[in-house]
Design an enzyme around this catalytic site. Structure first.
Site, PDB file in Angstrom:
ATOM      1  N   ASN A   2     -50.223   7.025  48.996  1.00  0.00           N
ATOM      2  CA  ASN A   2     -51.322   7.916  48.632  1.00  0.00           C
ATOM      3  C   ASN A   2     -50.772   9.234  48.118  1.00  0.00           C
ATOM      4  OD1 ASN A   2     -50.427   8.473  51.302  1.00  0.00           O
ATOM      5  ND2 ASN A   2     -52.365   9.419  51.855  1.00  0.00           N
ATOM      6  N   GLU A  18     -53.239   1.914  48.181  1.00  0.00           N
ATOM      7  CA  GLU A  18     -53.543   0.576  47.661  1.00  0.00           C
ATOM      8  C   GLU A  18     -53.795   0.624  46.156  1.00  0.00           C
ATOM      9  OE1 GLU A  18     -54.819   2.168  50.224  1.00  0.00           O
ATOM     10  OE2 GLU A  18     -55.601   0.819  51.758  1.00  0.00           O
TER      11      GLU A  18
END
Ligand code: THU
Length: 127
Positions: A42, A55
């Site tokens: 992230n 992700e």
């Protein structure tokens, strides 16, 4: 590629997380149908809404390399018992799941759980 290797790569890439605001680091590593792996962490922004999850960062790398069929993803956070993908990331993964489904491996301080995207996102949106 064994899931253990995906987890190890997710742990490794979480160390590159840029998360000074939430202090919640996340790493993700996904496996595509052709056996290639892509990692992402992230990264946050002073303008909070611009944050990109681990992700989706990993999915972007797969797409950029021309791989659009994801069969598994491992997600790790050192700050969580088990780190499950947020709703937005579930929908993004839904777009690129392989014909045989997509396994989601969640890891954190407590151990490991394996589930499927279809369990986490039943009836995902498709055009
Ligand atoms: N985050 C992820 O990277 N993946 C998720 O599925 C949930 C949330 C990140 C976004 C933000 O940088 C931090 O975790 C706290 O929400």
């Amino acid at each position: 590629m064994e899931y253990q290797e995906l987890i190890e790569k997710a742990v490794e890439v979480s160390k590159n997380s840029y998360s000074p605001y939430s202090k919640f680091a996340v790493g993700a590593c996904l496996l595509t149908d052709n056996g290639h792996v892509y990692s992402g962490c992230n990264f946050e922004n002073s303008s909070f809404g611009l944050t990109i999850c681990a992700e989706r960062n990993a999915v972007g790398s797969a797409i950029a390399a021309g791989d659009k069929k994801i069969k598994a993803i491992a997600i790790y956070s050192p700050n969580s018992e088990y780190c499950y993908p947020c709703g937005a990331c579930r929908q993004v993964l839904n777009e690129f799941k392989s014909e045989n489904g997509l396994d989601v491996i969640t890891t954190g301080k407590s151990g490991l759980k394996v589930t499927t995207l279809d369990e986490l996102l039943p009836e995902g949106f498709n055009l």
